[in-house]
Design a protein around this motif. Structure first.
Motif, short mmCIF file in Angstrom:
data_model
loop_
_atom_site.label_atom_id
_atom_site.label_comp_id
_atom_site.label_asym_id
_atom_site.label_seq_id
_atom_site.Cartn_x
_atom_site.Cartn_y
_atom_site.Cartn_z
N LEU A 54 5.11 -14.14 1.41
CA LEU A 54 4.35 -13.53 2.50
C LEU A 54 4.03 -12.08 2.17
CD1 LEU A 54 3.13 -13.73 5.32
CD2 LEU A 54 5.37 -13.13 6.24
N ALA A 55 4.98 -11.38 1.59
CA ALA A 55 4.76 -9.98 1.23
C ALA A 55 3.61 -9.85 0.24
CB ALA A 55 6.04 -9.38 0.63
N GLN A 56 3.49 -10.79 -0.68
CA GLN A 56 2.39 -10.74 -1.66
C GLN A 56 1.04 -10.84 -0.95
OE1 GLN A 56 2.65 -9.95 -4.81
NE2 GLN A 56 4.86 -9.83 -4.56
N CYS A 57 0.97 -11.61 0.12
CA CYS A 57 -0.28 -11.74 0.87
C CYS A 57 -0.57 -10.49 1.70
CB CYS A 57 -0.21 -12.95 1.82
SG CYS A 57 -0.11 -14.52 0.97
N LEU A 58 0.47 -9.86 2.20
CA LEU A 58 0.29 -8.74 3.10
C LEU A 58 0.13 -7.39 2.41
CD1 LEU A 58 2.87 -9.69 5.87
CD2 LEU A 58 0.43 -10.17 5.80
N ARG A 59 0.59 -7.28 1.18
CA ARG A 59 0.53 -5.99 0.48
C ARG A 59 -0.87 -5.40 0.41
NH1 ARG A 59 5.12 -7.81 -2.97
NH2 ARG A 59 6.81 -6.42 -2.38
N PRO A 60 -1.91 -6.20 0.10
CA PRO A 60 -3.25 -5.60 0.07
C PRO A 60 -3.69 -5.05 1.43
CG PRO A 60 -3.26 -7.74 -1.03
CD PRO A 60 -1.93 -7.58 -0.38
N LEU A 61 -3.31 -5.73 2.51
CA LEU A 61 -3.67 -5.23 3.83
C LEU A 61 -2.87 -3.97 4.18
CD1 LEU A 61 -3.91 -8.55 5.86
CD2 LEU A 61 -5.79 -7.07 5.18
N ILE A 62 -1.62 -3.95 3.79
CA ILE A 62 -0.80 -2.76 4.04
C ILE A 62 -1.35 -1.58 3.25
CG2 ILE A 62 1.49 -1.75 3.70
CD1 ILE A 62 2.66 -4.53 4.32
N ALA A 63 -1.80 -1.84 2.03
CA ALA A 63 -2.32 -0.76 1.18
C ALA A 63 -3.58 -0.12 1.77
CB ALA A 63 -2.61 -1.31 -0.21
N LEU A 71 5.62 1.22 6.46
CA LEU A 71 5.60 -0.22 6.71
C LEU A 71 6.12 -0.99 5.50
CD1 LEU A 71 4.85 -2.13 9.01
CD2 LEU A 71 2.61 -2.41 7.96
N GLN A 72 5.74 -0.57 4.32
CA GLN A 72 6.23 -1.20 3.09
C GLN A 72 7.75 -1.12 3.01
OE1 GLN A 72 4.48 -2.61 0.43
NE2 GLN A 72 6.30 -2.90 -0.81
N LEU A 73 8.30 0.05 3.28
CA LEU A 73 9.75 0.21 3.20
C LEU A 73 10.47 -0.60 4.29
CD1 LEU A 73 9.92 4.06 2.53
CD2 LEU A 73 10.37 2.23 0.88
N ALA A 74 9.91 -0.63 5.50
CA ALA A 74 10.59 -1.30 6.61
C ALA A 74 10.44 -2.82 6.53
CB ALA A 74 10.03 -0.80 7.94
#
Length: 179
Positions: A94-103, A113-116
């Protein structure tokens, strides 16, 4: 009491045997009924209600029997316990999918958000890493979550039920956002 017990013993045995599938437990349950009746004889209001009173005790004793009975078989000791699945792999996918949106969030929110959420760090550790107060870290993480939610809602339509998110569909990208 004993003579009256003998009058109802056969009927009580039949009552118990129809409700208990363990033939070895029937006599034990009847014995428990007799013991409970003997101990609580002072609660009997009239001799005419003895039969109903004994059946109530029998019913409650049968319920106790089923409550204490194990509804499962114990596993053999030679079985090796499987590794505990703490969901780490699912979270990583799930993190792999969300990382681009978080970035796409402003850097101070993306980092918090990345750290938490991705790294799972406690907010005090986040505060120390970002060199801000604990309340500042909490606020930043909360604001980052709100901004991230807005971004997700702009990119996708979600179907939500009692179990959580049931499905989603991507929206067409209108504002040249990377969804």
């Amino acid at each position: 009491m004993i003579s009256q017990w003998q009058n109802h013993k056969v009927q009580l045995r039949s009552y118990v045997s129809k409700r208990v599938d363990d033939t070895h437990a029937i006599d034990d349950i009847l014995q428990d009924v007799y013991i409970k009746a003997s101990e609580n004889l002072h609660q009997l209001k009239s001799k005419g209600s003895l039969k109903g009173w004994l059946y109530r005790i029998a019913h409650n004793t049968i319920m106790d029997f089923y409550r204490t009975r194990h509804q499962f078989e114990t596993l053999p000791d030679d079985l090796i316990a499987e590794e505990h699945d703490d969901g780490k792999q699912a979270r990583e996918e799930l993190a792999q999918c969300l990382r681009p949106l978080i970035a796409q969030l402003p850097e101070k929110y993306a980092t918090a958000l990345q750290l938490a959420e991705i790294e799972g760090l406690p907010q005090q550790v986040i505060a120390n890493k970002l060199d801000i107060s604990l309340s500042g870290a909490k606020s930043r993480v909360q604001r980052a979550r709100v901004k991230f939610k807005q971004q997700l809602m702009a990119c996708c339509d979600f179907e939500i039920g009692q179990e959580g998110i049931l499905s989603y569909t991507e929206k067409e990208s209108r504002l040249n956002r990377k969804c």
